[in-house]
Design an enzyme around this catalytic site. Sequence first.
Site, PDB file in Angstrom:
ATOM      1  CB  SER A 176       1.080   1.339   2.179  1.00 56.25           C
ATOM      2  OG  SER A 176       1.823   2.099   1.232  1.00 56.25           O
ATOM      3  CE1 TYR A 189       4.190   3.125   6.198  1.00 53.50           C
ATOM      4  CE2 TYR A 189       4.551   2.815   3.842  1.00 53.50           C
ATOM      5  CZ  TYR A 189       3.730   3.193   4.892  1.00 53.50           C
ATOM      6  OH  TYR A 189       2.454   3.635   4.625  1.00 53.50           O
TER       7      TYR A 189
END
Length: 291
Positions: A176, A189
């Site tokens: 990501s 995350y």
Amino acid sequence: MSVVDTNRPEAAASNEEITATDASPREKVRQPGRWSLCGKRALVTGGSRGIGRVVVEELVALGAAVYTCSLEEEELVERLKEWQAMDLPVARSVCDVSVHDQRERLLREVTDHFGGNLDILVNNAGTAIRKSAMEHSAGEYSFLMATNLESAYLLCLLAHPLLKASGSGSIIFVSSIAGVVALFSGPIYGMTKASLNQLAKKMACEWAKDNIRINSVAPGYISTSLTERIFSDKELKDNIVRRTPIRRVGEPDDISFMVVFLCMPGSSYITGQTIPVDGGMTINGFYPKYD
């Protein structure tokens, strides 16, 4: 690899082989398998929805045999029915990749299914909990680390002998841009995704001797089940789009194209890279008006 271009009169007359080093650009493109995955065997984790689903379908469309897994049994069964209706041969099993015993069972099943062979591993399974650092519980920390990072790392170790035996193994981490720049996706995350990017660099160096390439694909904001709540906020979605030079959010197809390219022989000189696929969001430091 060599190829004979029988469309050229001189090649037909002499049957002379053209090597990869002395071939013309057109002849290189025509080399068998350069843009194909025929005969390749792939494992894709989290393949029942979102990016993983489209990666599975793209791999099969290009000739690969694919095995996938998902935590959601009902969803996986429903997806299998859809793939069968589309004549896409995909094998699958239910697996929580964050659980050690289930990871080991998955690799045994994949080994049996492919007869001890594996060419491609796409570590796609992951999740997000969007909270601030002070709001996260210890349990949430452990869950995110196990699901997003530990599972990918340990699956690589389990799959290493199979990928090495293939002679041209490829591992892809679906990371990501939250692992590249700061986003409001939650610090844990982002930490797991940044770790995947760094892991790709380290393992690419260690495993190059085994003819295994490892790369990270870092999506930007993509329209999946993980972003439904974000995109339901029109003001927030508009802000994301304004910050993205291409002026739209991404689709799973945008990511699958890059993942599949990195599995192809045509990308054989690319390893250890983190490649953002984000519509340009990570290059836009502050460029407010460009219409």
